[in-house]
Design a protein around this motif. Structure first.
Motif, PDB file in Angstrom:
ATOM      1  N   GLU A   1      -8.921   0.907  -3.124  1.00  0.00           N
ATOM      2  CA  GLU A   1      -8.423   0.035  -3.775  1.00  0.00           C
ATOM      3  C   GLU A   1      -7.945   0.119  -5.162  1.00  0.00           C
ATOM      4  O   GLU A   1      -6.769  -0.335  -5.534  1.00  0.00           O
ATOM      5  CB  GLU A   1      -9.612  -1.467  -3.898  1.00  0.00           C
ATOM      6  CG  GLU A   1      -8.560  -2.604  -4.348  1.00  0.00           C
ATOM      7  CD  GLU A   1      -7.617  -3.230  -3.261  1.00  0.00           C
ATOM      8  OE1 GLU A   1      -6.658  -3.582  -4.025  1.00  0.00           O
ATOM      9  OE2 GLU A   1      -7.567  -2.854  -2.143  1.00  0.00           O
TER      10      GLU A   1
ATOM     11  N   ARG B   1      -4.887   2.110  -4.890  1.00  0.00           N
ATOM     12  CA  ARG B   1      -3.619   1.498  -4.467  1.00  0.00           C
ATOM     13  C   ARG B   1      -2.972   0.700  -5.663  1.00  0.00           C
ATOM     14  O   ARG B   1      -1.638   0.730  -5.638  1.00  0.00           O
ATOM     15  CB  ARG B   1      -3.942   0.388  -3.335  1.00  0.00           C
ATOM     16  CG  ARG B   1      -4.049   1.149  -1.784  1.00  0.00           C
ATOM     17  CD  ARG B   1      -4.120   0.053  -0.933  1.00  0.00           C
ATOM     18  NE  ARG B   1      -5.352  -0.845  -0.863  1.00  0.00           N
ATOM     19  CZ  ARG B   1      -6.478  -0.329  -0.081  1.00  0.00           C
ATOM     20  NH1 ARG B   1      -6.426   0.883   0.620  1.00  0.00           N
ATOM     21  NH2 ARG B   1      -7.551  -0.824  -0.089  1.00  0.00           N
ATOM     22  N   ARG B   2      -3.677   0.121  -6.507  1.00  0.00           N
ATOM     23  CA  ARG B   2      -3.266  -0.545  -7.578  1.00  0.00           C
ATOM     24  C   ARG B   2      -2.422   0.422  -8.585  1.00  0.00           C
ATOM     25  O   ARG B   2      -1.387   0.247  -9.142  1.00  0.00           O
ATOM     26  CB  ARG B   2      -4.266  -1.287  -8.237  1.00  0.00           C
ATOM     27  CG  ARG B   2      -4.966  -2.414  -7.889  1.00  0.00           C
ATOM     28  CD  ARG B   2      -5.800  -3.465  -8.679  1.00  0.00           C
ATOM     29  NE  ARG B   2      -6.952  -2.582  -9.204  1.00  0.00           N
ATOM     30  CZ  ARG B   2      -8.083  -2.541  -8.623  1.00  0.00           C
ATOM     31  NH1 ARG B   2      -8.364  -3.283  -7.521  1.00  0.00           N
ATOM     32  NH2 ARG B   2      -9.057  -1.891  -9.212  1.00  0.00           N
TER      33      ARG B   2
ATOM     34  N   ASP C   1       1.020  -1.092   0.072  1.00  0.00           N
ATOM     35  CA  ASP C   1      -0.127  -0.059  -0.037  1.00  0.00           C
ATOM     36  C   ASP C   1       0.857   1.220   0.041  1.00  0.00           C
ATOM     37  O   ASP C   1       1.386   1.559   1.017  1.00  0.00           O
ATOM     38  CB  ASP C   1      -0.967  -0.077   1.372  1.00  0.00           C
ATOM     39  CG  ASP C   1      -1.852   1.225   1.282  1.00  0.00           C
ATOM     40  OD1 ASP C   1      -1.824   2.057   0.410  1.00  0.00           O
ATOM     41  OD2 ASP C   1      -2.625   1.283   2.293  1.00  0.00           O
TER      42      ASP C   1
END
Length: 668
Positions: free
Chosen positions: A386, A389-390, A356
């Motif tokens: 999410e 983060r990717r 993260d």
């Protein structure tokens, strides 16, 4: 312009709201309303395009443009503003059709041929403002019409975007000055904030310093053109010649918590005020530097750092293999050293893309609950946590790479040291001198021990393990050999520049010599003294080594994920760089280019050209903007606290690829 100087700070009574609307700006009115920033008087202005008027803000009462616009012009309350702050900021800083133009007017002085002050004004926007060329021209023209015609007015582009927007505009039509042109002329530049009372010691040359450095004590404030990297721990530093916040001596000042600044007229002050040997109060703040002579010798308490103790994790000396860097993780620092372990962790972050990297942006920055929206804008990604983060992991992996190489464990140094009775005897003498406080014999003992380390044969089995990974290519490839001690790159003890790195290694003989030189730097007089002051025991200190193939670099440098001279600034990342490898930035052999990049709203600006005659091309600056954001994202993973800044060495190889060669905590 040459000889630019700051005017004395204005005497403004705080809290008396003398904000003026619609009047022309004279020098007396300017002084009555202005505050001080970086040693220069300044005044905030708001141009209302709808009402065709402007507001001159009393700086002591209205420190923020947006608060004034919202509450005093639009009738909002602060709770309403805070609830939609980002949208409101966009309406005044980035909307092409905005109603308000916000900026700052600052007062400076040039010098004429007869040495007389020639005051002039500089107009600029905030760093995140996206005004294009026509808006900047409109802003300048509006202010120019309302300022005393005897005062020259120059526009300073606030970021690289504004510089590009103004490139087609004649500087006769829109007179301007660039940030680095103002910065390089500042007579006093804060480097590390702090205050000290001590005895000022002025050295006119390095030779004069060397003749007296043994007499320096913890209550001295050392002033000279450029302090040497091996300066002992004292009360404060003053540099009469330019250095940068990332110089070794400022890294030391930051880690030690002592004031440090550039005072260009220091030699004149020393002579005119008879300061050499005088007791002074030395204060470095965000908005200036002061040095006041004391007429009585003060009684000083022993500094707190005399009781400071840094505890190391016990090093693990069991026989472990020489490993490729990519096989290490951060937990391997007790076998291979912090530097090697961090590079191994970097490989893992880039390869796995599971870390993260958004934690910094998840922190509340009141009145904002987080900065996820700003990060999503920087990455052109969804603000879903999410997905963000990717996107962050993909961005970092696409921007930088980690260096290949191998890590030599502490066990090899331990095996080498225990192979020689003479080395063991020398280490024993050094430990005894440290225990007895026999500081007068430390340097000879350390130098003798270093010479023995460099001259003692490496046991055959140890030599085979060192040269083995490079046996088939070591004669053809240039290698770099770096330190990776357990007593460096630590919170509270960076040891920047203390241990050796060798960057010109060819052949197995040179490789073994280089490894011994790195091992020997663990017992140099300077490293032993610094560790002893911090309470780090020689028994607990070991040296791992990193061996890498040399990578030619077009550009190299250092970034820290903060603004070193403004600790409350959570937006900007600071970058130093020069053509070639990072070593010239780290060792101070060249004055680097300096940049600040905003990792929240975006944008960057050139602070100083250093030894260069021209700025980098826009394509290279764009790559540095990506690097700055990458550093900020990696901070989320490598820092114990996501707000703790990191110090990152990097190089840009031919073709524009960026490689990170070191990550460590940066001491604020």
């Amino acid at each position: 312009m040459t000889g630019i100087r700051a005017f004395p700070s204005p005497a403004t009574a705080p809290g008396t709201d003398a904000t003026v609307v619609g009047e022309n700006l004279s020098l007396p009115l300017f002084r009555s309303l202005s505050g001080v920033l970086a040693g220069h008087p300044y005044l905030k202005v708001v141009v209302d395009r709808t009402e065709h008027t402007w507001h001159l803000l009393d700086t002591a009462v209205h420190p923020f443009h947006v608060n004034y616009v919202a509450t005093r012009i639009l009738g909002m309350d602060l709770d309403e503003l805070d609830a939609g702050l980002d949208a409101f900021n966009a309406s005044v800083y980035t909307d092409p059709g905005r109603r308000f133009l916000l900026g700052v007017v600052s007062l400076h002085a040039d010098e004429d041929s007869e040495g007389r002050d020639r005051p002039f004004l500089v107009l600029e926007t905030t760093e995140a403002d996206t005004m294009d060329g026509p808006l900047l021209q409109e802003f300048y023209d509006f202010v120019r019409e309302r300022v005393d015609g005897r005062l020259p007015l120059l526009l300073k582009p606030a970021n690289h975007g504004q510089e590009a927007a103004l490139a087609p505009v004649s500087d006769v039509r829109l007179p301007r000055i660039l940030s680095h042109e103002l910065f390089v002329s500042r007579p006093r530049t804060p480097l590390n904030i702090g205050e000290a009372i001590g005895r000022l010691r002025w050295f006119a040359s390095l030779e004069e310093y060397r003749a007296h450095d043994a007499d320096l004590g913890w209550s001295d404030i050392v002033a000279m053109d450029c302090l040497p990297d091996d300066v002992p721990r004292v009360a404060g530093f003053i540099n009469a010649a330019p250095i940068t916040p990332l110089s070794h001596t400022n890294v030391l000042a930051s880690g030690w918590g002592i004031p440090n600044a550039i005072v260009r007229d220091m030699a004149r002050l020393v002579e005119s005020e008879e300061l050499d040997g005088a007791w002074v109060c030395y204060r470095v703040q965000d908005d200036g530097v002061s040095l006041v002579r004391l007429h009585e010798v003060p009684e000083l308490a022993e500094p707190a750092w005399h009781q400071q103790r840094i505890r190391l994790e016990p090093p693990l000396l069991e026989d472990v293999p020489v490993l490729e860097l990519r096989r290490l993780r951060r937990d391997d620092r007790d076998r291979y050293g912090t530097k090697a372990a961090n590079l191994g962790e970097l490989h893992h972050v880039l390869d796995s893309r599971t870390a993260d990297l958004t934690a910094f942006y998840g922190r509340a920055r009141p009145p904002r609950k987080d900065l996820y929206g700003h990060l999503a804008s920087r990455l052109t990604a969804s603000a879903d946590p999410e997905a963000l983060r990717r996107a962050a992991s993909e961005f970092v992996a696409a921007t930088v790479t980690a260096p290949d190489g191998v890590a030599l464990p502490f066990a090899l140094q331990h095996r080498f040291l225990t192979s020689s009775p003479a080395l063991q005897q020398g280490i024993g003498k050094l430990k005894m001198a440290l225990e007895l406080g026999a500081t007068d014999v430390l340097d000879p003992l350390c130098l003798s021990l270093q010479q023995m380390v460099r001259g003692t044969p490496v046991p055959e089995d140890v030599a085979a393990r060192i040269t083995g990974p490079f046996a088939d290519r070591v004669c053809r490839k240039r290698l770099v050999v770096r330190s990776s001690s357990n007593a460096e790159d630590l919170p509270g003890f960076s040891a920047a520049g203390v241990y050796d790195s060798i960057t010109t290694v060819h052949g197995t003989d040179e490789l073994l010599d280089a490894v011994r030189q790195v091992w020997a730097s663990l017992v140099s007089p300077r490293s032993v003294r610094l560790r002893h002051e911090a309470g780090i025991s020689l028994d607990d200190t070991y040296m791992g080594v990193i061996v890498q193939e040399y990578t030619p670099a077009e550009l190299g440098g250092v970034l820290v994920t903060c603004n070193p001279t403004r600790r409350e600034d959570f937006r900007n990342v600071y970058i130093n760089c020069t053509p070639g490898s990072p070593e010239s930035v780290v060792d101070g052999t060249a004055l680097p280019l300096q940049y600040l990049y905003n990792t929240v709203e975006g944008g960057g600006r050139t602070v100083d050209l250093g030894s260069m005659v021209a700025d980098l091309p826009s394509s290279a600056r764009a790559r540095l903007a990506d690097l700055a954001l990458t550093g900020r994202l990696l901070q989320s993973h490598f820092a114990d606290d996501p707000d703790d800044p990191q110090d990152i060495e990097w190089l840009m190889a031919e073709g524009g690829g960026i490689k990170l060669v070191q990550l460590r905590p940066y001491a604020l």
